[in-house]
Design an enzyme around this catalytic site. Structure first.
Site, PDB file in Angstrom:
ATOM      1  N   HIS A  91      25.627   4.031  99.014  1.00  0.00           N
ATOM      2  CA  HIS A  91      24.164   4.021  99.069  1.00  0.00           C
ATOM      3  C   HIS A  91      23.532   3.601  97.740  1.00  0.00           C
ATOM      4  O   HIS A  91      22.352   3.241  97.708  1.00  0.00           O
ATOM      5  CB  HIS A  91      23.613   5.374  99.568  1.00  0.00           C
ATOM      6  CG  HIS A  91      23.563   6.482  98.571  1.00  0.00           C
ATOM      7  ND1 HIS A  91      24.463   7.521  98.553  1.00  0.00           N
ATOM      8  CD2 HIS A  91      22.706   6.737  97.562  1.00  0.00           C
ATOM      9  CE1 HIS A  91      24.152   8.371  97.592  1.00  0.00           C
ATOM     10  NE2 HIS A  91      23.086   7.911  96.965  1.00  0.00           N
ATOM     11  N   ASP A 144      30.745   6.624 101.988  1.00  0.00           N
ATOM     12  CA  ASP A 144      29.778   6.481 100.894  1.00  0.00           C
ATOM     13  C   ASP A 144      30.442   6.206  99.550  1.00  0.00           C
ATOM     14  O   ASP A 144      30.095   6.797  98.532  1.00  0.00           O
ATOM     15  CB  ASP A 144      28.890   7.726 100.793  1.00  0.00           C
ATOM     16  CG  ASP A 144      27.595   7.443 100.028  1.00  0.00           C
ATOM     17  OD1 ASP A 144      27.264   6.263  99.825  1.00  0.00           O
ATOM     18  OD2 ASP A 144      26.936   8.414  99.612  1.00  0.00           O
ATOM     19  N   SER A 196      23.821   9.890  91.745  1.00  0.00           N
ATOM     20  CA  SER A 196      24.693   9.394  92.810  1.00  0.00           C
ATOM     21  C   SER A 196      25.639   8.317  92.301  1.00  0.00           C
ATOM     22  O   SER A 196      25.227   7.376  91.626  1.00  0.00           O
ATOM     23  CB  SER A 196      23.859   8.826  93.954  1.00  0.00           C
ATOM     24  OG  SER A 196      23.221   9.860  94.657  1.00  0.00           O
TER      25      SER A 196
END
Length: 643
Positions: A101, A132, A215
């Site tokens: 992402h 992911d 992230s």
């Protein structure tokens, strides 16, 4: 530590957990003053110099670990500085991990900032939308600071964990933010988003602060190893404030997917095409696609799942966690129990879970009003999951590039040039670790005993020339045969009769392939005689993760060689695990290698197993009795007998 009294533990915890702050800002000074006051109070209660030294040693070790790994942490941006996330370099060539992402927000290329203050270009290599995870390659150096993957299976609840990254784009100087916490949970499962995307199975839960921008960044253990990639958190205030629940994709899962990602593929996760549920203390097959390989192998509705991938299964979510970590095509082993009590072992390759990307599922070319604006905190409810892009969405051109990338057919090599470069690096690593530099040996002779599970079956002698020629003399079950590669052609000799083998015949002769693999790293390009090397993805060989290399000749006929990136002791060495002309070792089977050691400048496997089938059933085992160096080579050894 063991010498400290309970009343002193608060001091040790204060320092070890990071309560003592050395930053020059006002808040940090206040925190430092509070900690100093705590230490003074404890010191008045008879802390000895030795105890204080032990506490300081813990603090210094933590700082040393941070300084050791911080150079490998990346601030990830798109080319126009849109997007925003983090990553970590795991190889000095610039191979780095981040979240899928994150590249959704940044595109297929961009800029990465390191704590040296420099920005480096990066390109997307491969991505795993289901789990992911994505691999990017940093460019501009061949000696990037890096941190290796650790063992997430060793992580325990209560372990300290360091998270690093670029939350809220705070790292204007590219120096990452460091947060410290504990592992709050393991084997967590977080549902995905979209069609089979962003599923966090068997992940690590931490209370280290993980906020938008973290992230893709690393989660480190206190030995300075990457145990996970931070990707998801529970937030309040419209995704702006972490509530102490962060989730990291485990390094165990990432290891399974790295070979497929380096092959420049969009990777799908695996499925048995069967569902299991908890029933009266057992895990029972509740639904099943009758066309699935596992059904053909014997699984039926109502059967009990006893084991999956070597682990005893006690509840259905445990199975879901385990299969979440496996890619499409993975050879999975399971044991089932029939209603009458019979147990059956099944080995199948997993199907893929499709993503079915649609154009409207791709990142839009303008900010989405339903997404949190990073500059305008708003109202939101505590506990919202926020797995999406960490910063403003990409410009139209970046979104369009990513859309074209993701709409490619899954599992295909998307960039043959990058694939060729990645497999060349893997083969070079094999060569450099298997052949001692500057060795003066012209050849080797290996003496093996051949046995089955119960008794001796014969013997063999393998002669290897440093120039790439080889010969195998084998006596097995009373029959004697000789196999030769003379530098140009392959030969099989029975008595005085010699027959030249075609390349296809050589590829399907395991006894010949064992010698070819052992001597291969002495060549400029290992195994080039069998074809052009292509990184074909990840697989399991001898029960461990391996990179599967396909050698494709001019007639599009193939040979597979499985290369592991660590040996049985956990050392990071590239070694062959298996070789076969068939993906599942059918037909004549293949050879499996283990117990490698150096013999006069060349890595030699002391154990060579002739195996057949996906479950690698051993037909016979050749164990090395001795290996010797040859100061001279008799060329007649590699020549067929004259007619």
């Amino acid at each position: 530590m063991c010498g400290l009294k309970l009343k002193h533990f608060v001091v040790l915890a204060a320092i070890a957990s990071g309560w003592v702050c050395h930053a020059p800002d006002t808040q940090g000074q206040a925190t430092q003053t509070a900690a100093t006051s705590t230490r003074t109070e404890a010191s008045s209660e008879s802390l000895t110099k030795a105890e204080l030294a032990a506490i300081r040693a813990v603090e210094n070790e933590r700082i040393r670990i941070i300084e050791k790994v911080i150079g490998s942490v990346i601030a990830v941006y798109g080319n126009d500085r849109q997007g925003g996330g983090s990553g970590v370099i795991i190889d000095p060539s610039g191979i780095a991990l981040t979240n899928h992402h994150v590249i959704e927000g940044a595109g297929t290329s961009g800029l990465g900032g390191l704590n040296d203050g420099e920005l480096y270009e990066w390109d997307l290599i491969g991505t795993d939308p289901g789990g992911d995870v994505a691999i990017i390659r940093m460019k501009g150096r061949d000696d990037f600071p890096f941190t290796p993957l650790g063992d997430s299976d060793a992580v325990r609840i209560g372990d300290w964990a360091l998270a690093m990254g670029n939350p809220f784009l705070l790292a204007h100087d590219q120096v990452p933010t460091v947060t410290l916490g504990i592992v709050s949970g393991v084997h967590r499962f977080q549902e995905g988003a979209g069609s089979n995307q962003l599923v966090y199975g068997n992940c690590i839960q931490v209370d280290s602060s993980i906020n938008p921008g973290n992230s893709g960044g690393p989660l480190f253990n206190m030995s300075g190893e990457v145990i996970g990639i931070n990707g998801r958190g529970s937030f309040r205030d419209r995704g702006r404030v972490n509530v102490g629940l962060g989730y990291a994709i485990s390094s165990r899962q990432i290891r399974n997917f790295i070979p497929d990602l380096l092959a420049t593929r969009i990777v799908e996760h695996g499925t048995l095409d069967a569902s299991f549920s908890d029933r009266e203390g057992q895990v029972v097959c509740s639904t099943l696609n009758l066309d699935a390989p596992v059904a053909a192998a014997g699984l039926e509705p109502g059967d009990v799942l006893v084991q999956f991938e070597g682990e005893s299964i006690t509840y259905a979510n445990q199975f879901k966690n385990l299969i979440c970590m496996l890619p499409e095509g993975w050879p999975a082993a399971l044991r089932i129990r029939k209603p009458d009590g019979r147990e059956l072992d099944i080995n199948v390759r997993l199907f893929g879970l499709p993503y079915n990307f649609q154009p409207d599922e791709q990142p839009p070319d303008k900010p989405d009003p339903d997404k949190p604006d990073p500059d305008k905190p708003g109202d939101g409810k505590e506990g919202d999951e926020e797995p999406g892009p960490d910063q403003p969405l990409p410009a139209a051109d970046a979104a369009e590039m990513l859309k074209k990338y993701l709409l490619n057919e899954h599992g295909v090599v998307l960039d043959e040039k990058v694939n060729a470069n990645n497999v060349a690096e893997l083969l070079d690593a094999w060569k450099s670790s298997a052949v001692a530099a500057g060795h003066s040996v012209t050849g080797w002779r290996i003496h093996d005993e051949i046995r089955d599970a119960d008794s001796a079956m014969g013997k063999q002698t393998i002669v290897l020339a440093a120039d790439g020629r080889y010969r195998v003399d084998q006596e097995l079950d009373g029959e004697h045969g000789v196999w030769i590669f003379d530098g140009d052609d392959f030969w099989k000799i029975r008595g005085d009769e010699a027959r030249k083998l075609s390349l296809i015949e050589a590829k399907t002769t395991p006894v010949l392939l064992q010698a070819a693999v052992i001597i291969a790293p002495t060549a400029e390009m290992p195994l080039a005689r069998f074809g052009r090397a292509i990184l074909d993805g990840g697989d399991k060989a001898s029960g461990r993760v391996a990179s599967r290399v396909m050698l494709l000749d001019d007639d599009d006929d193939w040979l597979y060689c499985w290369l592991g990136t660590s040996d049985e002791s956990g050392n990071e060495l590239v070694r062959p695990r298996k070789v076969s002309a068939h993906l599942d070792c059918l037909g004549n089977g293949g050879m499996m290698f283990d117990e490698w050691e150096m013999c006069e400048g060349l890595a030699i496997p002391r154990r060579k197993d002739h195996v057949r089938g996906l479950d690698e059933q051993t037909l016979w085992t050749a164990r090395t009795l001795r290996c010797e160096a040859l100061s001279a080579i008799d060329d007649k050894l590699f020549q067929p007998p004259e007619k």
